[in-house]
Scaffold this motif. Structure first.
Motif, PDB file in Angstrom:
ATOM      1  N   THR A 125      39.593  21.432  28.473  1.00 20.38           N
ATOM      2  CA  THR A 125      40.968  21.809  28.130  1.00 20.38           C
ATOM      3  C   THR A 125      41.797  22.132  29.381  1.00 20.38           C
ATOM      4  O   THR A 125      42.845  22.750  29.285  1.00 20.38           O
ATOM      5  CB  THR A 125      40.983  23.027  27.193  1.00 20.38           C
ATOM      6  OG1 THR A 125      40.275  24.089  27.830  1.00 20.38           O
ATOM      7  CG2 THR A 125      40.326  22.731  25.867  1.00 20.38           C
ATOM      8  N   GLN A 127      41.485  24.235  31.652  1.00 24.70           N
ATOM      9  CA  GLN A 127      41.631  25.633  32.087  1.00 24.70           C
ATOM     10  C   GLN A 127      41.115  25.826  33.509  1.00 24.70           C
ATOM     11  O   GLN A 127      41.611  26.681  34.247  1.00 24.70           O
ATOM     12  CB  GLN A 127      40.886  26.572  31.138  1.00 24.70           C
ATOM     13  CG  GLN A 127      41.533  26.668  29.767  1.00 24.70           C
ATOM     14  CD  GLN A 127      40.764  27.589  28.832  1.00 24.70           C
ATOM     15  OE1 GLN A 127      40.427  28.708  29.170  1.00 24.70           O
ATOM     16  NE2 GLN A 127      40.470  27.114  27.631  1.00 24.70           N
TER      17      GLN A 127
ATOM     18  N   PHE B  95      50.471  22.572  31.797  1.00 22.26           N
ATOM     19  CA  PHE B  95      49.498  21.564  31.410  1.00 22.26           C
ATOM     20  C   PHE B  95      49.801  21.021  30.020  1.00 22.26           C
ATOM     21  O   PHE B  95      50.394  21.711  29.181  1.00 22.26           O
ATOM     22  CB  PHE B  95      48.087  22.159  31.423  1.00 22.26           C
ATOM     23  CG  PHE B  95      47.543  22.326  32.810  1.00 22.26           C
ATOM     24  CD1 PHE B  95      46.824  21.310  33.410  1.00 22.26           C
ATOM     25  CD2 PHE B  95      47.779  23.491  33.525  1.00 22.26           C
ATOM     26  CE1 PHE B  95      46.339  21.460  34.701  1.00 22.26           C
ATOM     27  CE2 PHE B  95      47.298  23.645  34.807  1.00 22.26           C
ATOM     28  CZ  PHE B  95      46.573  22.630  35.390  1.00 22.26           C
ATOM     29  N   ALA B  99      46.461  24.772  28.301  1.00 20.71           N
ATOM     30  CA  ALA B  99      45.375  25.249  29.169  1.00 20.71           C
ATOM     31  C   ALA B  99      45.440  26.754  29.398  1.00 20.71           C
ATOM     32  O   ALA B  99      45.197  27.242  30.502  1.00 20.71           O
ATOM     33  CB  ALA B  99      45.366  24.502  30.508  1.00 20.71           C
ATOM     34  N   LEU B 100      45.754  27.493  28.336  1.00 20.73           N
ATOM     35  CA  LEU B 100      45.746  28.963  28.455  1.00 20.73           C
ATOM     36  C   LEU B 100      44.301  29.450  28.475  1.00 20.73           C
ATOM     37  O   LEU B 100      43.423  28.827  27.889  1.00 20.73           O
ATOM     38  CB  LEU B 100      46.498  29.581  27.273  1.00 20.73           C
ATOM     39  CG  LEU B 100      47.973  29.208  27.176  1.00 20.73           C
ATOM     40  CD1 LEU B 100      48.583  29.745  25.896  1.00 20.73           C
ATOM     41  CD2 LEU B 100      48.737  29.734  28.383  1.00 20.73           C
ATOM     42  N   PHE B 101      44.066  30.576  29.141  1.00 22.87           N
ATOM     43  CA  PHE B 101      42.708  31.126  29.201  1.00 22.87           C
ATOM     44  C   PHE B 101      42.407  31.854  27.892  1.00 22.87           C
ATOM     45  O   PHE B 101      43.021  32.873  27.585  1.00 22.87           O
ATOM     46  CB  PHE B 101      42.565  32.066  30.394  1.00 22.87           C
ATOM     47  CG  PHE B 101      42.953  31.419  31.698  1.00 22.87           C
ATOM     48  CD1 PHE B 101      42.385  30.221  32.082  1.00 22.87           C
ATOM     49  CD2 PHE B 101      43.897  31.991  32.523  1.00 22.87           C
ATOM     50  CE1 PHE B 101      42.740  29.607  33.270  1.00 22.87           C
ATOM     51  CE2 PHE B 101      44.257  31.389  33.717  1.00 22.87           C
ATOM     52  CZ  PHE B 101      43.682  30.195  34.090  1.00 22.87           C
ATOM     53  N   ASP B 102      41.443  31.328  27.143  1.00 23.55           N
ATOM     54  CA  ASP B 102      41.142  31.873  25.810  1.00 23.55           C
ATOM     55  C   ASP B 102      40.687  33.313  25.862  1.00 23.55           C
ATOM     56  O   ASP B 102      40.867  34.063  24.910  1.00 23.55           O
ATOM     57  CB  ASP B 102      40.002  31.077  25.148  1.00 23.55           C
ATOM     58  CG  ASP B 102      40.286  29.597  25.127  1.00 23.55           C
ATOM     59  OD1 ASP B 102      41.420  29.241  24.784  1.00 23.55           O
ATOM     60  OD2 ASP B 102      39.373  28.820  25.463  1.00 23.55           O
ATOM     61  N   SER B 103      40.033  33.667  26.971  1.00 26.30           N
ATOM     62  CA  SER B 103      39.399  34.986  26.999  1.00 26.30           C
ATOM     63  C   SER B 103      40.377  36.092  27.380  1.00 26.30           C
ATOM     64  O   SER B 103      39.999  37.255  27.373  1.00 26.30           O
ATOM     65  CB  SER B 103      38.239  34.959  27.990  1.00 26.30           C
ATOM     66  OG  SER B 103      38.706  34.539  29.257  1.00 26.30           O
ATOM     67  N   LEU B 104      41.611  35.737  27.709  1.00 23.38           N
ATOM     68  CA  LEU B 104      42.572  36.749  28.148  1.00 23.38           C
ATOM     69  C   LEU B 104      43.751  36.816  27.168  1.00 23.38           C
ATOM     70  O   LEU B 104      44.165  35.801  26.630  1.00 23.38           O
ATOM     71  CB  LEU B 104      43.113  36.394  29.536  1.00 23.38           C
ATOM     72  CG  LEU B 104      42.090  36.270  30.673  1.00 23.38           C
ATOM     73  CD1 LEU B 104      42.775  35.823  31.944  1.00 23.38           C
ATOM     74  CD2 LEU B 104      41.369  37.580  30.894  1.00 23.38           C
ATOM     75  N   PHE B 112      48.552  36.098  35.369  1.00 23.98           N
ATOM     76  CA  PHE B 112      47.346  35.723  36.118  1.00 23.98           C
ATOM     77  C   PHE B 112      47.629  35.379  37.573  1.00 23.98           C
ATOM     78  O   PHE B 112      46.975  35.885  38.487  1.00 23.98           O
ATOM     79  CB  PHE B 112      46.652  34.538  35.435  1.00 23.98           C
ATOM     80  CG  PHE B 112      45.245  34.321  35.896  1.00 23.98           C
ATOM     81  CD1 PHE B 112      44.192  34.926  35.241  1.00 23.98           C
ATOM     82  CD2 PHE B 112      44.965  33.539  37.001  1.00 23.98           C
ATOM     83  CE1 PHE B 112      42.896  34.749  35.667  1.00 23.98           C
ATOM     84  CE2 PHE B 112      43.674  33.356  37.445  1.00 23.98           C
ATOM     85  CZ  PHE B 112      42.637  33.961  36.766  1.00 23.98           C
ATOM     86  N   GLY B 113      48.633  34.509  37.785  1.00 30.10           N
ATOM     87  CA  GLY B 113      48.958  34.086  39.152  1.00 30.10           C
ATOM     88  C   GLY B 113      49.416  35.249  40.017  1.00 30.10           C
ATOM     89  O   GLY B 113      49.206  35.261  41.229  1.00 30.10           O
ATOM     90  N   GLU B 116      45.849  37.688  40.315  1.00 35.27           N
ATOM     91  CA  GLU B 116      44.752  37.100  41.083  1.00 35.27           C
ATOM     92  C   GLU B 116      45.255  36.383  42.329  1.00 35.27           C
ATOM     93  O   GLU B 116      44.628  36.442  43.377  1.00 35.27           O
ATOM     94  CB  GLU B 116      43.954  36.124  40.202  1.00 35.27           C
ATOM     95  CG  GLU B 116      43.436  36.707  38.900  1.00 35.27           C
ATOM     96  CD  GLU B 116      42.435  37.837  39.100  1.00 35.27           C
ATOM     97  OE1 GLU B 116      42.025  38.076  40.250  1.00 35.27           O
ATOM     98  OE2 GLU B 116      42.084  38.491  38.107  1.00 35.27           O
ATOM     99  N   GLY B 117      46.382  35.693  42.208  1.00 34.92           N
ATOM    100  CA  GLY B 117      46.872  34.920  43.338  1.00 34.92           C
ATOM    101  C   GLY B 117      47.624  35.775  44.356  1.00 34.92           C
ATOM    102  O   GLY B 117      47.490  35.577  45.549  1.00 34.92           O
ATOM    103  N   ARG B 122      48.465  45.672  38.372  1.00 30.24           N
ATOM    104  CA  ARG B 122      48.518  45.164  37.005  1.00 30.24           C
ATOM    105  C   ARG B 122      49.786  45.587  36.250  1.00 30.24           C
ATOM    106  O   ARG B 122      50.360  44.804  35.496  1.00 30.24           O
ATOM    107  CB  ARG B 122      47.274  45.618  36.234  1.00 30.24           C
ATOM    108  CG  ARG B 122      46.010  44.991  36.762  1.00 30.24           C
ATOM    109  CD  ARG B 122      44.796  45.666  36.191  1.00 30.24           C
ATOM    110  NE  ARG B 122      44.496  45.200  34.848  1.00 30.24           N
ATOM    111  CZ  ARG B 122      43.726  44.138  34.600  1.00 30.24           C
ATOM    112  NH1 ARG B 122      43.207  43.451  35.571  1.00 30.24           N
ATOM    113  NH2 ARG B 122      43.468  43.769  33.361  1.00 30.24           N
ATOM    114  N   ARG B 162      53.844  31.173  32.078  1.00 36.34           N
ATOM    115  CA  ARG B 162      52.833  31.294  33.128  1.00 36.34           C
ATOM    116  C   ARG B 162      53.200  30.432  34.335  1.00 36.34           C
ATOM    117  O   ARG B 162      53.027  30.844  35.484  1.00 36.34           O
ATOM    118  CB  ARG B 162      51.458  30.879  32.592  1.00 36.34           C
ATOM    119  CG  ARG B 162      50.346  31.044  33.605  1.00 36.34           C
ATOM    120  CD  ARG B 162      48.986  30.758  33.020  1.00 36.34           C
ATOM    121  NE  ARG B 162      48.795  29.335  32.767  1.00 36.34           N
ATOM    122  CZ  ARG B 162      47.676  28.811  32.291  1.00 36.34           C
ATOM    123  NH1 ARG B 162      46.658  29.594  31.970  1.00 36.34           N
ATOM    124  NH2 ARG B 162      47.566  27.522  32.089  1.00 36.34           N
TER     125      ARG B 162
END
Lengths: 258, 264
Positions: A125, A127, B95, B99-104, B112-113, B116-117, B122, B162
């Protein structure tokens, strides 16, 4: 002649290719384990996933293995009136071999598959590509925490498995075979040596690394589509299981062959 | 093309003679493309003609076999490590499948950027994320949900938030309207135009949705057989005089482009 040799050659070359690619992946993964940035939050989450949530599976495996070990040794040893060796057989078998190997195989099924499926889905996907575009290295973010957690948690799990396994043997010996509890425990403690347990824990660390590496590698290189992810999951479990058995022999040889 | 580039500014992205093959299959066969600063270029072309591969080569997700890609005059092919990360900070990408992060949760996805970037605290990042979500028409109640709880259109919006969260200079849109209903498509088009304008960003998109192309493009480039075969202003697209472009924008099965029924 050609039709016979061609597939053999092709299989050989692709085998070498896979070995090479896996080695490069492993080296890179280890490098990223020590190279910042670190993600303590993610490491902790993987530790809980691997260590805590595998406890029931590993515990059940260990207790029944210990129980059946005592029962089987009894039926064999009773013929030579060697029943008193049962505590020794149980504790040595569990700590040296069955604890690490069975825990490793159970965790490979549980965690290796989950890692491959999760990372494979992330690959499919896009990610993983998204991580890169957000200035985050996927090796750092996805692979390193899993390797570290696998390496750290498997020895702990196996330590628990050792204790539960020995307890399983104790239960059967006391309540079914009529052993004296004190004598059984004394016998166990007298016989077991630190090296028995340590060799098992070293094995466990190696197995934890293998499980996480296989899960990440196959997930990371997953082919597109649901079938691709399925294939990656299967490959992760099968290759981890086989490598566990191979390395188990290798490490045993290192520790105990004289 | 050069005239256009001059009127809008210096070339932000310059692609020259880009080649990429997968095994025997040539996907990019000498792509040349300029994107001027502040310009919105849409690359059109059929499925499997290498549009996504081109974007991924620019982003460094794929290594081109040959050719040059310059971003702000700086060669990025062959760049890696910290150099690559520095250049990547200029980019945002939407994308195709979000393409999102499922776990967040949603807000963490958007932030995120930044976290982390850019190593932003936070709380600060969350405040910015909420602002970006508002900019794409999503309220604070969405921020705590997980991506799987959202509809396709909402996921696209979050992905857009994002992509713009780090205020990139260049944004890529990979088929931004694919899989959305016509109304949601138009909402997304509108948001893309607004976000690109607000940031003053340069945009490079790939699409085969002509309605979307007409809305978001300043300039259109058509890719066919791994090359850019036509490029011109979006108004010129209806009288390009190019039979390939004509066939594509009218969606005709008959014409010079022959769709392979199946890949070998």
């Amino acid at each position: 002649m050609e039709t016979v040799l061609q597939p053999i050659g092709r299989a050989f070359v692709s085998g070498l290719e896979t070995t090479g690619r896996l080695s490069i992946f492993a080296i890179m993964a280890v490098t990223y384990c020590v190279r910042p940035p670190y993600y303590p939050r993610l490491i902790l989450r993987q530790m809980i996933e691997i260590g805590f949530y595998s406890l029931p599976v590993v515990g059940l495996t260990a207790i029944f293995t210990g129980m059946v070990l005592a029962l089987q040794s009894f039926t064999g040893f009773a013929r030579f009136s060697a029943e008193s060796a049962i505590p020794n057989v149980v504790v040595i078998s569990i700590t040296r071999e069955l604890g690490p190997v069975l825990a490793g195989l159970m965790v490979a099924g549980r965690i290796g598959a989950a890692m491959a499926a999760e990372i494979g889905t992330m690959r499919v996907t896009e990610q993983i590509d998204a991580l890169t575009t957000l200035s985050t290295n996927p090796m750092n973010y996805l692979v390193a925490p899993r390797l570290i957690a696998g390496l750290a948690m498997l020895p702990l799990l196996v330590l628990v498995a050792d204790i539960i396994g020995v307890f399983g043997g104790y239960l059967v010996s006391i309540y079914k075979l009529g052993f004296n509890p004190e004598a059984y425990l004394r016998n166990t403690m007298d016989f077991v040596e630190p090296l028995d347990v340590i060799s098992g824990l070293v094995k466990a660390a190696a197995f934890g690394f293998i499980i996480a590496l296989m899960g990440c590698y196959h997930g990371y290189n997953s082919k597109v589509g649901a079938q691709g992810v399925g294939q990656a999951t299967t490959n992760a479990v099968v290759s981890a299981s086989i490598l566990i058995l191979v390395f188990n022999y290798g490490i045993t040889e290192l520790f105990f062959a004289r | 093309m050069n005239f256009e580039a001059k009127t809008r500014g210096w070339p932000k992205i310059e692609i020259r003679n880009l080649h990429k093959s997968f095994g025997p299959k040539k996907v990019l066969d000498g792509v040349d493309l300029d994107v001027a600063a502040g310009e919105s270029v849409v690359v059109i072309g059929g499925s499997g003609t290498g549009k996504s591969v081109m974007l991924k080569c620019i982003l460094g997700l794929l290594q081109p076999d040959r050719g040059s890609i310059k971003v702000d005059g700086e060669e990025v092919v062959g760049m890696n490590g910290s150099e690559r990360r520095r250049v990547m900070r200029k980019f945002g990408m939407l994308f195709q499948g979000a393409a999102l992060f499922d776990s967040l949760p949603v807000w963490m996805n958007v932030a995120f950027g930044l976290i982390e970037g850019r190593h932003m605290p936070r709380d600060e990042a969350k405040a910015i994320a909420l602002g970006k979500l508002a900019a794409v028409g999503l309220g604070a109640e969405v921020a705590e949900l997980y991506p799987v709880e959202l509809s396709g259109g909402m996921q696209k919006r979050v992905a857009l938030a994002r992509a713009i969260a780090t205020e990139p200079e260049i944004i890529f849109f990979d088929e931004p309207t694919t899989g959305l209903d016509p109304i949601m498509s138009d909402v997304i088009n509108e948001l893309i135009i607004k976000c690109v304008q607000d940031l003053g960003a340069t945009a490079l998109s790939i699409s085969h949705d002509m309605a979307s192309v007409r809305r978001i493009a300043h300039r259109v480039a058509m890719i066919y057989n791994g090359r850019i075969i036509w490029t011109g202003a979006v108004d010129a697209i209806d009288h390009s005089g190019n039979p390939y472009v004509d066939q594509f924008i009218h969606g005709r099965a008959e014409g010079p482009i022959q769709m392979a029924a199946a890949y070998p």
